[in-house]
Write an enzyme that holds these catalytic residues in place. Structure first.
Site, short mmCIF file in Angstrom:
data_model
loop_
_atom_site.label_atom_id
_atom_site.label_comp_id
_atom_site.label_asym_id
_atom_site.label_seq_id
_atom_site.Cartn_x
_atom_site.Cartn_y
_atom_site.Cartn_z
N LYS A 143 5.24 -0.22 2.90
CA LYS A 143 3.88 0.91 2.13
C LYS A 143 3.97 2.10 3.30
O LYS A 143 4.17 3.36 3.29
CB LYS A 143 2.89 0.70 2.14
N GLN A 162 -3.83 -4.97 1.28
CA GLN A 162 -2.67 -6.60 1.17
C GLN A 162 -3.21 -7.58 0.92
O GLN A 162 -3.85 -8.23 1.93
CB GLN A 162 -1.40 -6.25 2.45
N ASP A 205 -5.73 1.94 -4.14
CA ASP A 205 -5.30 0.40 -5.30
C ASP A 205 -6.00 0.41 -6.42
O ASP A 205 -5.80 -0.09 -7.40
CB ASP A 205 -5.76 -0.88 -4.58
#
Ligand code: NDP
Length: 312
Positions: A61, A105, A128
């Site tokens: 990422k 994460q 997200d």
């Protein structure tokens, strides 16, 4: 041993190529943001602990954010960090004007309350799309304000690439009802005017339910579960699964990635199908970059600049 032949008309959907096209859109939007309002999109990725798979995801990422010319920051925290300390970091990132997207994460270590952490992220920076406010916006169809989860958005874009932009009236079956994949995929396909069924571990006659689908999305976490006789001839099969399995044919102790669909088998029946790897996976990271540039454009009062970033 060679894989069974794939039927001539079965079309393998190239997730890498579609993801690359999204990244081109992202770069254009980044350039426009820079020239119009002197804003560079900023993405902060937070990782807690040393889970090797999570570390690979986070590194990828960060690299993609750099390729997109973003301001990219990574916070690596030790596995025994306190919940308060993590929440404090999120507060700081929420207030940081150089950061437009925050990604924590998952999974987090057991002693940290994941729901609390997700809820602490500013919904406008929640790239997200897991914050309850963004979940609600997606459910209510308030797409102009929502940040949509990346894997589900990528899955639906791939289906549209294979089937054409209009999915109206198609039967969609999603296997899996998780908050991060199955449910948001269902919401997105409903917005595309599909007739949507969500199947799960208690579904009766799962193969029969799947055979109804014009669009079959597998998000289960069970290697190669979906076989050819679960697939309606000509259907579009989107395989979200990422499973690591032993691959003794590659040598002792070697592994390989497979999806939730038995690709070689299902491809003999499907009209189009995503491979694993190279299907939904690259889309997830491309949509994360898209969400970051969307968040930056909205925060700068120029949402129009990122309006078409997911359109191909
Ligand atoms: P979860 O484990 O959270 O959910 C799995 C779902 O599958 C559940 O709803 C479960 O049903 C259902 N299920 C499990 N076993 C069966 C069965 N035998 N028959 C029917 N349904 C079943 O997984 P996720 O949604 O998080 O992930 C799904 C897959 O997608 C995984 O392989 C994961 O690695 C992958 N993934 C890929 C991403 C990407 O970037 N490509 C991103 C995120 C995930 P029930 O609710 O009844 O328990």
């Amino acid at each position: 041993m060679s894989a069974p032949a794939i039927k001539a008309e079965s079309h393998v959907i190239d997730g890498k190529a579609v993801a690359a096209a999204i990244i081109e859109n992202v770069k254009q939007a980044r350039d426009q943001l820079l020239s119009a309002v002197a804003v560079k999109p900023g993405l902060a990725v937070v990782i807690v602990g040393e889970d090797p798979a999570s570390q690979v995801y986070v590194r990828n990422k960060g690299l993609k954010a750099e390729e997109c010319g973003f301001h990219s920051v990574q916070h690596t925290l030790s596995a025994d960090i306190g919940e308060d300390e993590l929440l404090g970091l999120i507060d700081n990132l929420n207030e940081d004007p150089l950061i437009h997207g925050i990604l924590v994460q998952l999974p987090l270590p057991k002693h940290i309350n994941e729901k609390l952490v997700i809820a602490a992220i500013d919904p406008e920076k929640d790239v997200d799309g897991f914050h309850p406010i963004n979940v609600g916006r997606l459910g209510a169809g308030a797409m102009e304000d929502a940040l949509v989860p990346c894997t589900p958005a990528g899955s639906v874009i791939l289906a549209k690439q294979a089937l054409g932009q209009d999915l109206s009236g198609m039967e969609a079956v999603i296997i899996g009802r998780s908050n991060i994949v199955g449910k948001p995929v269902a919401q997105l396909l409903l917005q595309e005017n599909c007739t949507v069924t969500i199947a799960h571990s208690r579904t009766k006659d799962l193969p029969g339910v799947c055979r109804r689908a014009d669009i079959l999305v597998a998000a289960v976490g069970r290697p190669q579960m979906v076989k050819a006789d679960w697939v309606k001839p000509g259907a579009c099969v989107i395989d979200v699964g990422i499973n690591r399995v032993d691959a003794p044919e590659k040598g002792e102790g070697k592994t390989r990635l497979v999806g939730d669909v038995d690709f070689a088998d299902a491809a003999t029946v499907a009209g189009s199908i995503t491979p694993v790897p190279g299907g939904v996976g690259p889309m997830t990271i491309a949509l994360l970059m898209a969400n970051t540039v969307i968040a930056a454009a909205r925060a700068s009062g120029r949402p129009d600049i990122a309006d078409g970033v997911k359109n191909l």
